[in-house]
Write an enzyme that holds these catalytic residues in place. Structure first.
Site, PDB file in Angstrom:
ATOM      1  CB  CYS A  22     -70.521 -11.565  -6.154  1.00 19.39           C
ATOM      2  SG  CYS A  22     -70.740  -9.666  -5.110  1.00 19.39           S
ATOM      3  CG  HIS A  23     -69.808 -15.710  -6.131  1.00 19.50           C
ATOM      4  ND1 HIS A  23     -68.241 -15.835  -5.887  1.00 19.50           N
ATOM      5  CD2 HIS A  23     -70.095 -15.577  -4.782  1.00 19.50           C
ATOM      6  CE1 HIS A  23     -68.022 -15.679  -4.871  1.00 19.50           C
ATOM      7  NE2 HIS A  23     -69.022 -15.353  -4.145  1.00 19.50           N
ATOM      8  CB  CYS A  65     -62.354 -45.992  15.782  1.00 19.63           C
ATOM      9  SG  CYS A  65     -63.170 -46.753  17.244  1.00 19.63           S
ATOM     10  CG  HIS A  66     -62.519 -43.527  11.999  1.00 19.85           C
ATOM     11  ND1 HIS A  66     -63.767 -43.981  11.607  1.00 19.85           N
ATOM     12  CD2 HIS A  66     -63.117 -42.704  13.216  1.00 19.85           C
ATOM     13  CE1 HIS A  66     -64.677 -43.606  12.265  1.00 19.85           C
ATOM     14  NE2 HIS A  66     -64.335 -42.893  13.451  1.00 19.85           N
ATOM     15  NE  ARG A  85     -70.427 -39.841  11.333  1.00 18.81           N
ATOM     16  CZ  ARG A  85     -70.275 -40.240  12.767  1.00 18.81           C
ATOM     17  NH1 ARG A  85     -70.022 -39.590  13.764  1.00 18.81           N
ATOM     18  NH2 ARG A  85     -70.072 -41.617  12.768  1.00 18.81           N
ATOM     19  CB  CYS A 144     -66.594 -39.256  16.539  1.00 19.56           C
ATOM     20  SG  CYS A 144     -66.983 -40.618  15.145  1.00 19.56           S
ATOM     21  CB  CYS A 154     -74.602 -16.249  -4.007  1.00 21.46           C
ATOM     22  SG  CYS A 154     -74.898 -16.750  -2.286  1.00 21.46           S
ATOM     23  CB  CYS A 191     -59.716 -39.890  15.107  1.00 22.80           C
ATOM     24  SG  CYS A 191     -60.466 -38.231  16.062  1.00 22.80           S
TER      25      CYS A 191
END
Lengths: 258, 148, 134, 106
Positions: A77-78, A177-178, A215, A219, A74, A174
C-alpha cells in the site's frame, strides 16, 4: 542476508548527519542524549554499533513481508519505507475513522488489523517494536511537529493535567522531577527533561528496545503507582502533551539511553 | 585454529562456569588469571584496556582492548582474556587471534554489576604475558523497574 | 496499620510524642536512611554516609539535621511534610490517605512503619555538626 | 528471527587492515537474575563468535554472561586476497546465526 546490507547501505549515505541531530535546543530544552556519557552517545551516533538497528532491520523485513488474511505487506500500500518520512514527528494524531487520538504504535496496529487483517502482536513484543522503530527511524533528524485540532488539543490538556498529578505511594508528579528538578542528581544520576525524542529507543536498563509508554509506566512504577495499561487513553494523552512540549526538537529514533 | 589456541579457549570456558549462586571476588579473579598464566610471570604494558571510568548503566559498558603488536613472529598476539572481580563470574571473554587478524584488538560491550576492576591479559606467541587493569565506577539506577 | 492523623498529635510544627510509643535506634535508623529501596533518603538528599557513593542533591543535605530541628520537628517532617510545605516533593512517610493510584503492593501501607520512623528520627537527631564525617 | 548486522567494506586494497563491526540480537540472559516468581531465569547466552576470512581464522571469541545483551563485537581483518568473510555465532539452547559477505581485494 540482503536486508541488513541494504539497511546499512542506506545508513552510510543518510545516517551520520542525521544521527548527530540530537543537539541541545537554544531555548534550554535538552534531549536526554545531552546528559549521557560520551560512550553511550558514541553508540547512538554510530548506526553500525547501535543495537537498536537490529530492530530497525527486522522492521524493514516486516515492512516488505506479506501478512494477515489480506496477504498484503506494508509496502504493497505505502511503497518504500522512505514514504513514512515525517510521519513519526506528527504523532499522536487524530484518527478520523476511529474518531480517537492514536499514537504511532496504535496507528500501525490499526493498519495491521484493518488492511492486513492480521492480529495484534502483544505490546512491547519484538515485531511490534521493530515495525514502529523502522517507521519512526524514517523521520530521524526532522523537527518534532505535533498537529493541532480539537481532539488533540483536549488530549494535550488532559495529558498536562496527568503530568502534574501527584501519583503513587511516593506521591510525586512527572513535573516535580522532570520540570522542577531536571538536571539535578537523583542518587548520582542526572534527571533528564523527559523529551520523547527517540522512541522506540534502546535503553541499557532494559537491555533492549522499548516504547514511550513503557518508559512512562516505568516512572509510575518508580513512584509506586499502578501504571496505566499499555494503550490506555491516559498514556496517549501524556504522549500528546510530551510531544507538544518537545515541539521543534530533533527526532532521534532509534535513540540509546542509559 | 591450532591446538594451543583451542586448549586456551576451552580452559577459559571451563573457568567461566562458577558454582550456582557464587560471586566473583578479587580472589576468584586472581585465581582465574592464574589459571591462564599457569605459572608464567605477567608484566604490565603493551595492553590498552579502554573503558570509561564512570558508567551510567552497568548493562552496556563499551570496552576496547588492544595490544601493541605487529602481529608477526614472536610479537604476534595469540589471545586476550578479560576478567572482572565483582560480577557473578570472573570471566568476561577470551579472544584467540588467527592468521587473518589484522590487529590484536577487540571492541565490545560488557555488563558490570558493580564498581570494580576489570583486567585484560594478553598471551604472546612467545609465551609471554602482558596485562592491564582499569577501575570502573558504576552508578546504580535509582528507579529500578520490576521485570515485566 | 495505623497511619492516619488521628494516631498522632501535631503541636506547632512538631509531633512531640514518639509514634506508637516506639523507641528509636540511631544505628537502625542510619541503615534505613542508607537503604535505597527502604528509606530512599539518599536518592534526593546527601548525608554523612560515605560508603554510599551515589547520593542525591535534590533536597537539603541531612548533615546537621539534628542541630536544625528537634526530634519532634524531624518526626513531623517525616510523617507528613506537606503540612509545612504543600509543594515539597518530600513524600509523607507515614500517610496512606489522600494518595492517587497507589500500586496494589503498597496500598494501605505507609512508606515506613512507626518503629522505622522512630529509628530514622533517632539517627537524624545525632547529625549535629554540619559537614562532619564527609 | 536473528538477523545479524555486519558492517564490512565490499572492496579493500591488498595488505590493508579493515574493521568489521557486528551485532546480533540476543538477550544474553546471565543465569543469575531472579525472575518474577523468585527463581533464577535460566542462562541463555551466545557462547562463541567465530570469524574466518578467505578460509583462514580471524578471531574466535569465547563469551561469558558478562557480555552485554545484543552482543556487539568489532575487530580487524588483514586483506591479502579476495574471499568471503564468514561469521558464525553459536550459543545456549541451540542458538546459531551466521552471515557471510564477499570482499574484493584489489
Amino acid at each position: 542476508m540482503k536486508r541488513p546490507a541494504r539497511i546499512w547501505a542506506i545508513l552510510v549515505v543518510a545516517g551520520f548527519a542525521a544521527a548527530a541531530g540530537a543537539q541541545t535546543a537554544t531555548d534550554g530544552r535538552r534531549s536526554g542524549f545531552a546528559d549521557m556519557s560520551p560512550a553511550l552517545q558514541a553508540i547512538q551516533r554510530d548506526d553500525m554499533s547501535n543495537p537498536a538497528m537490529l530492530w530497525v532491520a527486522e522492521g524493514e523485513a516486516q515492512w516488505n513481508a506479506r501478512a494477515g488474511n489480506a496477504g498484503k505487506s506494508c509496502a504493497d500500500c505505502h511503497g518504500a519505507g522512505e514514504s513514512m518520512r515525517g510521519v513519526a514527528v506528527r504523532y499522536p494524531a487524530f484518527d478520523a475513522k476511529a474518531r480517537t487520538v492514536v499514537d504511532l504504535d496504535g496507528r500501525i496496529d490499526r493498519c495491521r488489523n484493518e488492511h492486513q487483517r492480521a492480529s495484534s502482536p502483544a505490546p512491547e513484543s519484538r515485531p511490534r517494536l521493530a515495525i514502529a522503530a523502522y517507521v519512526a527511524f524514517q523521520s530521524r533528524g526532522m523537527a518534532i511537529a505535533p498537529p493541532t485540532g480539537g481532539s488533540l488539543d483536549a488530549a494535550a490538556i488532559a495529558g498536562e493535567a496527568l503530568y502534574r498529578q501527584r501519583l503513587g505511594q511516593l506521591n510525586l508528579s512527572c513535573a516535580q522531577c522532570h520540570d522542577e528538578r531536571a538536571g539535578g542528581s537523583l542518587a548520582g544520576v542526572a534527571i533528564p527533561q523527559a523529551h520523547p525524542t527517540g522512541y522506540p529507543l534502546y535503553r541499557s536498563e532494559w537491555q533492549g528496545l522499548g516504547s514511550l509508554q513503557r518508559r512512562i509506566r516505568n516512572c509510575m512504577t518508580g513512584v509506586r503507582a499502578e501504571p496505566y495499561p499499555f494503550g490506555a487513553p491516559e498514556l496517549v494523552e501524556l504522549e500528546v502533551f510530551l510531544m507538544r512540549r518537545a515541539a521543534g526538537m530533533a527526532w532521534e529514533t532509534p535513540a540509546v539511553r542509559p | 585454529m591450532n591446538a594451543t589456541r583451542r586448549t586456551t579457549l576451552a580452559g577459559i570456558a571451563a573457568l567461566a562456569v562458577a558454582p550456582f549462586g557464587a560471586h566473583a571476588t578479587p580472589e576468584t579473579m586472581r585465581a582465574a588469571i592464574a589459571a591462564v598464566a599457569s605459572g608464567r610471570p605477567m608484566r604490565e604494558g603493551k595492553v590498552t584496556l579502554d573503558i570509561q571510568p564512570l558508567v551510567d548503566n552497568g548493562n552496556t559498558v563499551p570496552m576496547r582492548v588492544e595490544i601493541d603488536s605487529r602481529m608477526e613472529g614472536a610479537d604476534r598476539v595469540r589471545a586476550i582474556h578479560v576478567f572482572n572481580e565483582r560480577n557473578p563470574q570472573p570471566h568476561v571473554l577470551s579472544v584467540a587471534f588467527g592468521p587473518q587478524a589484522g590487529r590484536a584488538s577487540l571492541s565490545t560491550r560488557i555488563k558490570l554489576g558493580d564498581t570494580q576492576k576489570v583486567v585484560a591479559v594478553a598471551e604472546m606467541e612467545d609465551g609471554t604475558l602482558w596485562t592491564a587493569g582499569v577501575d570502573v565506577i558504576v552508578t546504580i539506577a535509582a528507579c529500578i523497574e520490576g521485570i515485566e | 496499620m495505623p497511619a492516619s492523623a488521628a494516631d498522632y498529635v501535631v503541636t506547632g510544627d512538631a509531633i512531640e510524642r514518639p509514634l506508637e510509643g516506639a523507641i528509636g535506634d540511631a544505628a537502625r535508623g542510619r541503615a534505613i536512611v542508607a537503604n535505597r529501596t527502604l528509606g530512599l533518603c539518599l536518592l534526593c538528599h546527601s548525608g554523612p554516609i560515605p560508603e554510599e557513593r551515589f547520593q542525591g542533591n535534590l533536597a537539603p543535605p541531612l548533615d546537621g539535621a539534628g542541630s536544625r530541628w528537634s526530634e519532634g520537628q524531624l518526626r513531623l517532617r517525616l510523617v507528613d511534610p506537606a503540612r509545612l510545605a504543600p509543594d515539597s516533593p518530600m513524600p509523607a512517610y507515614y500517610r496512606t490517605d489522600g494518595l492517587s493510584r497507589v500500586a496494589p503492593a503498597f496500598a494501605g501501607k505507609p512508606i515506613l512503619t512507626a518503629a522505622q520512623i522512630e529509628d530514622v528520627v533517632a539517627y537524624l537527631a545525632t547529625l549535629r555538626e554540619p559537614g562532619a564525617a564527609r | 528471527m536473528a538477523i545479524p548486522l555486519v558492517n564490512a567494506p565490499a572492496r579493500v586494497r591488498r595488505g590493508e587492515v579493515f574493521e568489521v563491526k557486528t551485532l546480533v540480537a540476543h538477550p544474553m540472559e546471565t543465569g543469575f537474575r531472579p525472575g518474577m516468581n523468585g527463581t533464577l531465569i535460566p542462562r541463555d547466552i551466545v557462547q562463541r563468535l567465530r570469524c574466518r576470512f578467505a578460509g583462514a581464522d580471524v578471531i574466535d571469541v569465547a563469551l561469558s554472561p558478562a557480555v552485554a545483551a545484543n552482543p556487539y563485537v568489532a575487530f580487524h581483518v588483514r586483506a591479502e586476497r579476495s574471499g568471503t568473510l564468514e561469521l558464525t555465532w553459536t550459543g545456549d539452547n541451540g542458538f546459531s546465526a551466521s552471515h557471510s559477505v564477499a570482499i574484493a581485494v584489489e
